[in-house]
Design an enzyme around this catalytic site. Structure first.
Site, PDB file in Angstrom:
ATOM      1  N   ARG A  41       0.806  -1.224   0.000  1.00  0.00           N
ATOM      2  CA  ARG A  41       0.000   0.000   0.000  1.00  0.00           C
ATOM      3  C   ARG A  41       0.839   1.274   0.000  1.00  0.00           C
ATOM      4  O   ARG A  41       0.453   2.275   0.610  1.00  0.00           O
ATOM      5  CB  ARG A  41      -0.945   0.021   1.209  1.00  0.00           C
ATOM      6  CG  ARG A  41      -1.984  -1.089   1.191  1.00  0.00           C
ATOM      7  CD  ARG A  41      -3.055  -0.800   0.175  1.00  0.00           C
ATOM      8  NE  ARG A  41      -4.088  -1.832   0.181  1.00  0.00           N
ATOM      9  CZ  ARG A  41      -5.222  -1.728   0.871  1.00  0.00           C
ATOM     10  NH1 ARG A  41      -5.460  -0.667   1.589  1.00  0.00           N
ATOM     11  NH2 ARG A  41      -6.104  -2.688   0.800  1.00  0.00           N
ATOM     12  N   ARG A  59      -3.553   6.480  -0.031  1.00  0.00           N
ATOM     13  CA  ARG A  59      -4.023   7.633   0.731  1.00  0.00           C
ATOM     14  C   ARG A  59      -3.025   8.303   1.645  1.00  0.00           C
ATOM     15  O   ARG A  59      -3.286   9.378   2.159  1.00  0.00           O
ATOM     16  CB  ARG A  59      -5.265   7.238   1.528  1.00  0.00           C
ATOM     17  CG  ARG A  59      -6.475   7.078   0.644  1.00  0.00           C
ATOM     18  CD  ARG A  59      -7.610   6.459   1.387  1.00  0.00           C
ATOM     19  NE  ARG A  59      -7.240   5.108   1.797  1.00  0.00           N
ATOM     20  CZ  ARG A  59      -8.007   4.321   2.522  1.00  0.00           C
ATOM     21  NH1 ARG A  59      -9.166   4.749   2.948  1.00  0.00           N
ATOM     22  NH2 ARG A  59      -7.606   3.105   2.835  1.00  0.00           N
ATOM     23  N   ARG A  83      -6.641  11.495  -7.597  1.00  0.00           N
ATOM     24  CA  ARG A  83      -7.819  10.644  -7.464  1.00  0.00           C
ATOM     25  C   ARG A  83      -9.115  11.441  -7.257  1.00  0.00           C
ATOM     26  O   ARG A  83     -10.218  10.861  -7.306  1.00  0.00           O
ATOM     27  CB  ARG A  83      -7.638   9.693  -6.269  1.00  0.00           C
ATOM     28  CG  ARG A  83      -7.037   8.321  -6.560  1.00  0.00           C
ATOM     29  CD  ARG A  83      -7.992   7.379  -7.275  1.00  0.00           C
ATOM     30  NE  ARG A  83      -9.335   7.368  -6.714  1.00  0.00           N
ATOM     31  CZ  ARG A  83      -9.705   6.707  -5.629  1.00  0.00           C
ATOM     32  NH1 ARG A  83      -8.838   5.975  -4.973  1.00  0.00           N
ATOM     33  NH2 ARG A  83     -10.952   6.762  -5.207  1.00  0.00           N
ATOM     34  N   ASP A  90      -6.441  -3.364  -7.582  1.00  0.00           N
ATOM     35  CA  ASP A  90      -7.040  -3.891  -6.358  1.00  0.00           C
ATOM     36  C   ASP A  90      -7.330  -5.372  -6.570  1.00  0.00           C
ATOM     37  O   ASP A  90      -7.490  -5.815  -7.704  1.00  0.00           O
ATOM     38  CB  ASP A  90      -8.327  -3.163  -5.990  1.00  0.00           C
ATOM     39  CG  ASP A  90      -8.741  -3.494  -4.550  1.00  0.00           C
ATOM     40  OD1 ASP A  90      -8.226  -2.850  -3.626  1.00  0.00           O
ATOM     41  OD2 ASP A  90      -9.537  -4.433  -4.371  1.00  0.00           O
ATOM     42  N   TYR A 127     -14.707 -12.279   0.415  1.00  0.00           N
ATOM     43  CA  TYR A 127     -15.484 -11.102  -0.003  1.00  0.00           C
ATOM     44  C   TYR A 127     -16.733 -11.520  -0.768  1.00  0.00           C
ATOM     45  O   TYR A 127     -17.820 -10.957  -0.571  1.00  0.00           O
ATOM     46  CB  TYR A 127     -14.634 -10.157  -0.862  1.00  0.00           C
ATOM     47  CG  TYR A 127     -13.646  -9.347  -0.061  1.00  0.00           C
ATOM     48  CD1 TYR A 127     -14.082  -8.342   0.805  1.00  0.00           C
ATOM     49  CD2 TYR A 127     -12.285  -9.570  -0.150  1.00  0.00           C
ATOM     50  CE1 TYR A 127     -13.189  -7.596   1.555  1.00  0.00           C
ATOM     51  CE2 TYR A 127     -11.377  -8.823   0.600  1.00  0.00           C
ATOM     52  CZ  TYR A 127     -11.838  -7.839   1.452  1.00  0.00           C
ATOM     53  OH  TYR A 127     -10.946  -7.107   2.198  1.00  0.00           O
TER      54      TYR A 127
HETATM   55  O1  CP3 Z   1       0.314   0.363  -3.175  1.00  0.00           O
HETATM   56  C1  CP3 Z   1      -0.162  -0.781  -3.283  1.00  0.00           C
HETATM   57  O2  CP3 Z   1       0.036  -1.670  -2.446  1.00  0.00           O
HETATM   58  C2  CP3 Z   1      -0.913  -1.120  -4.566  1.00  0.00           C
HETATM   59  C3  CP3 Z   1      -2.306  -0.978  -4.550  1.00  0.00           C
HETATM   60  C4  CP3 Z   1      -3.248  -1.905  -3.817  1.00  0.00           C
HETATM   61  C5  CP3 Z   1      -4.573  -1.520  -3.542  1.00  0.00           C
HETATM   62  N1  CP3 Z   1      -5.240  -2.583  -3.028  1.00  0.00           N
HETATM   63  C6  CP3 Z   1      -5.138  -0.202  -3.837  1.00  0.00           C
HETATM   64  C7  CP3 Z   1      -6.246   0.268  -2.976  1.00  0.00           C
HETATM   65  C8  CP3 Z   1      -3.101  -3.243  -3.394  1.00  0.00           C
HETATM   66  C9  CP3 Z   1      -1.896  -4.135  -3.422  1.00  0.00           C
HETATM   67  C10 CP3 Z   1      -4.386  -3.656  -2.908  1.00  0.00           C
HETATM   68  C11 CP3 Z   1      -4.684  -5.027  -2.446  1.00  0.00           C
HETATM   69  C12 CP3 Z   1      -5.866  -5.251  -1.615  1.00  0.00           C
HETATM   70  N2  CP3 Z   1      -7.105  -4.743  -1.746  1.00  0.00           N
HETATM   71  C13 CP3 Z   1      -5.902  -6.173  -0.553  1.00  0.00           C
HETATM   72  C14 CP3 Z   1      -4.738  -7.003  -0.102  1.00  0.00           C
HETATM   73  C15 CP3 Z   1      -3.796  -6.185   0.693  1.00  0.00           C
HETATM   74  C16 CP3 Z   1      -4.157  -5.993   2.128  1.00  0.00           C
HETATM   75  O3  CP3 Z   1      -4.379  -4.855   2.524  1.00  0.00           O
HETATM   76  O4  CP3 Z   1      -4.212  -6.973   2.847  1.00  0.00           O
HETATM   77  C17 CP3 Z   1      -7.207  -6.171  -0.024  1.00  0.00           C
HETATM   78  C18 CP3 Z   1      -7.688  -6.996   1.134  1.00  0.00           C
HETATM   79  C19 CP3 Z   1      -7.955  -5.271  -0.802  1.00  0.00           C
HETATM   80  C20 CP3 Z   1      -9.392  -4.943  -0.667  1.00  0.00           C
HETATM   81  C21 CP3 Z   1      -9.532  -3.513  -0.327  1.00  0.00           C
HETATM   82  N3  CP3 Z   1      -9.468  -2.495  -1.255  1.00  0.00           N
HETATM   83  C22 CP3 Z   1      -9.703  -2.916   0.961  1.00  0.00           C
HETATM   84  C23 CP3 Z   1      -9.854  -3.686   2.256  1.00  0.00           C
HETATM   85  C24 CP3 Z   1      -9.704  -1.525   0.766  1.00  0.00           C
HETATM   86  C25 CP3 Z   1      -9.794  -0.441   1.819  1.00  0.00           C
HETATM   87  C26 CP3 Z   1     -11.124   0.191   1.922  1.00  0.00           C
HETATM   88  C27 CP3 Z   1     -11.050   1.492   2.684  1.00  0.00           C
HETATM   89  O5  CP3 Z   1     -11.360   2.530   2.070  1.00  0.00           O
HETATM   90  O6  CP3 Z   1     -10.691   1.484   3.877  1.00  0.00           O
HETATM   91  C28 CP3 Z   1      -9.550  -1.290  -0.621  1.00  0.00           C
HETATM   92  C29 CP3 Z   1      -9.493   0.002  -1.315  1.00  0.00           C
HETATM   93  C30 CP3 Z   1      -8.163   0.377  -1.851  1.00  0.00           C
HETATM   94  N4  CP3 Z   1      -7.347  -0.426  -2.595  1.00  0.00           N
HETATM   95  C31 CP3 Z   1      -7.570   1.644  -1.730  1.00  0.00           C
HETATM   96  C32 CP3 Z   1      -6.361   1.594  -2.460  1.00  0.00           C
HETATM   97  C33 CP3 Z   1      -5.391   2.700  -2.709  1.00  0.00           C
HETATM   98  C34 CP3 Z   1      -8.156   2.823  -0.975  1.00  0.00           C
HETATM   99  C35 CP3 Z   1      -9.362   3.372  -1.637  1.00  0.00           C
HETATM  100  C36 CP3 Z   1      -9.281   4.820  -1.988  1.00  0.00           C
HETATM  101  O7  CP3 Z   1      -8.190   5.388  -2.121  1.00  0.00           O
HETATM  102  O8  CP3 Z   1     -10.363   5.392  -2.166  1.00  0.00           O
END
Ligand code: CP3
Length: 354
Positions: free
Chosen positions: A37, A41, A50, A86, A161
């Site tokens: 990540r 954010r 974004r 994602d 999910y």
């Molecule tokens: O920088 C990186 O690591 C690359 C981008 C990345 C994202 N998601 C972008 C993202 C990666 C590798 C993921 C993987 C992902 N997504 C996982 C596995 C990693 C982990 O955290 O264990 C999981 C479980 C997800 C599912 C997911 N997507 C969640 C739980 C969330 C958070 C929701 C929230 O808003 O709290 C997301 C959204 C997400 N994926 C964001 C990003 C940058 C944030 C959303 C936003 O910016 O609006």
């Protein structure tokens, strides 16, 4: 340049990077660092680009994906980029009605609970995700010798999910299916393994130098159940991409009891969260694999001296490893000060330069 030679160039340029050497358990000039990540954010420049664009839409715009993926590389000087996408993108691409709700996570409109629901999960074709191929082509050209990590969600985490319909604390419906209808469960994760493998293949074919399988929530399972109900599907994913020769990383949270099995599933590198020190993790994983981790991401909220002391603990515990990729024990938290991350990269490099 033909597409194929462009992909080869991307991987060839990155071949001697510290990150890929550590994954291959070769000698490194310094311990490589990247952060799960790292794009996202915690960065003001991310929030800016974004603005007004929903998460999943942003993943389908190659120029935006390229920009967001490069932001942490430019800012922090990390040793690898991770593709901005994602874990639910391939599911969306095959037509599953889902969205990522800010502050919540992935939400599935019609959860998968019956055999009839399974029919909605068709296999993924590269033509379903043209924006991924395009973005990775642009990225590897920009990244030069910095490797790009591709990734996907593992069958268990994706299934959780799909079955729960969104994020869950206790996975009760998922476990109800595992124990109540193991045949349906096996068919579900087997199908997800094919989708995941296809999604990783697209990324590697386009030029990704390594891949990480995120089984973020696998720690919810006891080892015997992990072995019986999850490992075969994850092993199918790793087997499907073994022929490319790119390092395969396997990561989950709260997986201290599963580390040996996660290595056994076919990983070259096992990711470790902050709960198990790396010198103990290596005992659990066994020889022949590199480890990735494992500073507690919450430590970054402490003063610099404390971050450095905790970082030295990680580096000391990593001393006897065959290969070590420094990372956090889970993703960067949204309120993290980006400067703390930049300082951490420099500190690890300085402490480990040889
Ligand atoms: O920088 C990186 O690591 C690359 C981008 C990345 C994202 N998601 C972008 C993202 C990666 C590798 C993921 C993987 C992902 N997504 C996982 C596995 C990693 C982990 O955290 O264990 C999981 C479980 C997800 C599912 C997911 N997507 C969640 C739980 C969330 C958070 C929701 C929230 O808003 O709290 C997301 C959204 C997400 N994926 C964001 C990003 C940058 C944030 C959303 C936003 O910016 O609006």
């Amino acid at each position: 340049m033909s597409e194929r030679s462009q992909q080869q160039t991307g991987r060839t340029a990155a071949h001697d990077s510290a990150f890929l050497k550590a994954c291959r358990r070769e000698a490194v000039p310094h311990t490589p660092v990247w952060f799960m990540r790292q794009a996202g954010r915690s960065l003001p420049e991310y929030r800016k680009v974004r603005e007004g664009i929903p998460m999943l839409d942003s993943c389908m715009r190659p120029e935006l994906v390229t920009e967001i993926t490069l932001q942490p590389v430019r800012r922090h000087g990390v040793d690898a980029a991770i593709f901005y996408s994602d874990i639910v993108v391939p599911l969306k691409a095959i037509g599953v009605d889902l969205d990522i709700k800010p502050g919540v996570g992935p939400v599935v409109a019609e959860p998968v609970r019956t055999r009839a629901d399974l029919d909605r999960l068709r296999t993924l074709d590269p033509s379903d995700v043209p924006y991924v191929t395009e973005a990775i082509g642009m990225l590897t050209a920009e990244l030069g010798s910095t490797p790009l990590i591709g990734f996907a969600g593992a069958p268990f985490t994706l299934a959780s999910y799909l079955i729960e319909g969104g994020p869950s604390r206790s996975y009760e419906r998922t476990k109800a299916m595992i124990y109540g209808d193991p045949e349906l469960w096996r068919d579900l994760v087997d199908r997800l393994a094919d989708i995941t493998a296809a999604f990783l293949r697209v990324q590697i074919e386009a030029g990704a130098s390594a891949v990480q399988l995120f089984d973020s929530w696998a720690g919810a399972l006891a080892p015997a159940d992990y072995r019986r109900y999850v490992l075969p599907a994850s092993a199918k994913v790793f087997d499907a991409v073994a022929g490319y020769g790119v390092p395969r990383i396997h990561f989950g949270v709260g997986t201290g009891e599963l580390l040996g099995l996660m290595g056994e599933a076919g990983a070259d590198v096992v990711g470790v969260d902050w709960r198990v020190p790396l010198d103990e993790a290596v005992r659990r994983v066994g020889p022949g694999k590199a480890l990735q981790g494992n500073l507690d991401p919450a430590v970054l909220f402490a003063p610099t001296e404390a971050v450095e002391a905790k970082t030295r603990e990680v580096l000391d515990a990593a001393r006897g490893l065959e290969g070590h990729v420094f990372n956090l024990g889970h993703g960067v938290m949204p309120n993290t000060d980006p400067d703390a991350l930049t300082r951490l990269v420099a500190y690890v490099h300085e402490q480990t330069s040889r």
